[in-house]
Design a protein around this motif. Structure first.
Motif, PDB file in Angstrom:
ATOM      1  N   PRO A 169      -2.225  -1.652   5.980  1.00 60.41           N
ATOM      2  CA  PRO A 169      -2.516  -0.775   4.903  1.00 60.41           C
ATOM      3  C   PRO A 169      -3.767   0.193   5.501  1.00 60.41           C
ATOM      4  CG  PRO A 169      -2.489  -2.964   4.060  1.00 60.41           C
ATOM      5  CD  PRO A 169      -2.585  -3.362   5.589  1.00 60.41           C
ATOM      6  N   ASP A 209      -5.010   4.530   0.030  1.00 61.34           N
ATOM      7  CA  ASP A 209      -4.327   3.735  -0.478  1.00 61.34           C
ATOM      8  C   ASP A 209      -4.558   3.974  -2.117  1.00 61.34           C
ATOM      9  OD1 ASP A 209      -2.595   1.658  -1.594  1.00 61.34           O
ATOM     10  OD2 ASP A 209      -3.706   0.148  -0.624  1.00 61.34           O
ATOM     11  N   ALA A 259      -4.171   0.732  -4.153  1.00 58.27           N
ATOM     12  CA  ALA A 259      -5.686  -0.319  -4.257  1.00 58.27           C
ATOM     13  C   ALA A 259      -6.445   0.145  -4.883  1.00 58.27           C
ATOM     14  CB  ALA A 259      -6.175  -0.429  -2.724  1.00 58.27           C
ATOM     15  N   ARG A 312      -9.854   1.401   1.294  1.00 61.53           N
ATOM     16  CA  ARG A 312      -8.794   1.915   1.886  1.00 61.53           C
ATOM     17  C   ARG A 312      -8.844   3.592   1.729  1.00 61.53           C
ATOM     18  NH1 ARG A 312      -3.992  -2.401   0.513  1.00 61.53           N
ATOM     19  NH2 ARG A 312      -5.442  -4.154   1.379  1.00 61.53           N
ATOM     20  N   SER A 317       0.779  -1.037  -0.056  1.00 61.02           N
ATOM     21  CA  SER A 317      -0.051   0.016  -0.020  1.00 61.02           C
ATOM     22  C   SER A 317       0.867   1.344  -0.206  1.00 61.02           C
ATOM     23  CB  SER A 317      -0.964  -0.008   1.130  1.00 61.02           C
ATOM     24  OG  SER A 317      -0.181   0.008   2.439  1.00 61.02           O
TER      25      SER A 317
END
Length: 484
Positions: free
Chosen positions: A343, A349, A352, A461, A30
């Motif tokens: 993460p 992130d 992601a 995320r 991440s």
């Protein structure tokens, strides 16, 4: 412990801090938005970086150029992004250990050096692709050089090296120049002579002169830190607790005026940067604890003084006592350590969300970003966005010398979006998203909410990808949702 074994004083903390830094370094692959800025700038050429610094992020220019060299040598990746911080943290721990051992004894040095890597703030920055751990390393090296000079090793090369290291730390983050104020307090405390003051003044003055152009130029980019909230009493709780812990350690050291001691070095190093940042923040909101991460060097010296004194009371089992204390501290901090290596420990992130874009995109799709800064996902993972057309962009970040590029005017964005069949919107997740403020972002949200329908909407995320399909021509949703 004999002098022949003194290398252990720095070797153990260095290896311990390296282990803490390498543990879970990738955070499961991440990368969050601050690190994405480092990544995408480091991949530019030195000329492109220099051009960008005239417009934005000049305060990080030295660090970006350094990371450009790292990426050139080792390739762009999560490990190469964070490894400089890991190595810098290890250097800082080793320097703290040597300073502690010279001023308080071997056990003070060992405790101070190993405690440094365990501090929560340090653990966080050990695995950040930003400059703060490197600044702490610079402050640690400068402090060690100062101690060497004050202990009768005041050769000219030491003062030249001191000035050079302070200059380097200042170019990485000019708030590190408050280190000089802390060192001045140490000189006063120890009753340094005129010769020492003169050499320190020359070295410090040269460093300040070298950093001053950066300080002055960066004032024109002060809008970049406008997001930092004004100072509040709640923000002072943490620094107050740290200073209280440091003062408790100072009492154990039994400091005396006129003597170079752990307290004479550690207490100013802890208090002065924290107090200085608070005072600056009363004029211009700037209080972020990472800006004075190097003040943790002072805290660990004072922790080393108190715990080192306790360990010395067990003459036949000092090593076992140190291992036990270290083990207990590690276990107590384990929940924090695990959380900050996950993460989810960062606000978002970018890698992601790039994976989601790769999966959701289709041939001929367009993509827009709200706010424009969320374009960082594309800049870090261009392969994931291959085939998508960034329809709002008129000049890319590299070409424009910016972090996020230059977008078309709101009217043009509206017209272009109305001609698209499918659009991917990359934005923040609902729980952290802010209402669109820029006119360009409001135009994107208004068109997508009124003339498109949502066919896919996923969050991961801290980021969100929404896929929109165009409604039949002539059909619209009056006052429809913006998708945010």
């Amino acid at each position: 412990m004999s002098c022949r074994r003194t290398p252990v004083v720095w070797a153990v903390p260095v290896l311990w801090t390296l282990a803490l830094g390498l543990w879970g370094l990738t955070r499961q692959g991440s990368v969050w938005r601050d690190e994405a800025a480092t990544w995408q700038v480091a991949e530019r050429s030195p000329g492109e970086i220099w051009r960008m610094l005239a417009n934005v992020d000049v305060v990080h220019g030295c660090y970006y150029l350094l990371m450009h060299v790292v990426f050139e040598w080792f390739g762009a990746g999560v490990v190469s992004l964070r490894m400089p911080s890991v190595l810098a943290g290890a250097v800082a721990a080793g320097c703290v250990a040597v300073v502690g051992s010279r001023l308080g004894g071997v056990w003070v040095g060992l405790v101070a050096g190993t405690a440094f890597g365990l501090l929560p703030a340090v653990q966080f920055q050990l695995q950040e692709g930003r400059a703060y751990a490197l600044v702490a390393a610079g402050a640690a090296v400068a402090t060690l050089l100062l101690v060497n000079a004050l202990q009768g090793e005041g050769r000219r090369w030491l003062w030249a090296a001191y000035g050079g290291v302070v200059l380097f730390a200042g170019l990485l983050n000019w708030l590190s120049l408050m280190l000089l104020a802390a060192h001045a307090v140490t000189l006063l405390w120890c009753g340094a002579g005129r010769r020492v003051w003169a050499r320190w003044a020359v070295a410090s003055g040269a460093a300040v002169a070298g950093v001053l152009p950066l300080v002055l130029f960066s004032r024109g980019q002060a809008e970049q830190v406008s997001w930092i909230p004004p100072l509040s009493w709640q923000m002072l709780i943490g620094p107050t607790v740290l200073v209280a812990i440091g003062c408790a350690g100072a009492l154990v050291d039994r400091p005396r005026v006129g003597r170079l001691s752990v307290t004479a070095v550690g207490l100013p190093l802890l208090v002065v940067p924290q107090a200085g940042l608070v005072l600056v923040s009363l004029v211009k909101p700037l209080y972020m604890d990472r800006y004075v991460l190097y003040s943790m060097l002072g805290l660990t010296l004072l922790i080393g003084s108190s715990l080192g004194a306790a360990i010395r009371t067990f003459p036949k089992a000092r090593g076992w006592v140190l291992a036990g204390v270290l083990g207990l501290a590690t276990v107590a901090l384990l929940p924090y350590s695990l959380a900050k290596r996950a993460p989810e420990s960062r606000v978002d992130d970018v890698l992601a969300v790039a994976s989601d874009v790769r999966r959701l995109k289709g041939d001929g799709d367009a993509v827009v970003f709200v706010p424009a800064a969320r374009r960082d996902a594309w800049l870090v993972s261009p392969d994931a966005f291959a085939g998508l057309r960034d329809v709002a962009l008129v000049e890319g970040p590299r070409e424009s010398g910016t972090l996020k590029g230059i977008e078309a005017e709101p009217g043009r964005i509206r017209d272009v979006l109305l001609g698209e069949r499918r659009v991917l919107l990359v934005t923040d997740a609902k729980d952290i998203a802010r209402p669109a403020r820029a006119a360009r972002d409001r135009a994107k949200a208004e068109v997508l909410g009124r003339y498109f329908r949502v066919v896919a909407d996923e969050q991961v995320r801290g980021r969100r990808v929404t896929v929109y399909e165009r409604l039949p021509v002539g059909v619209s949703v009056p006052g429809g949702p913006s998708g945010r």
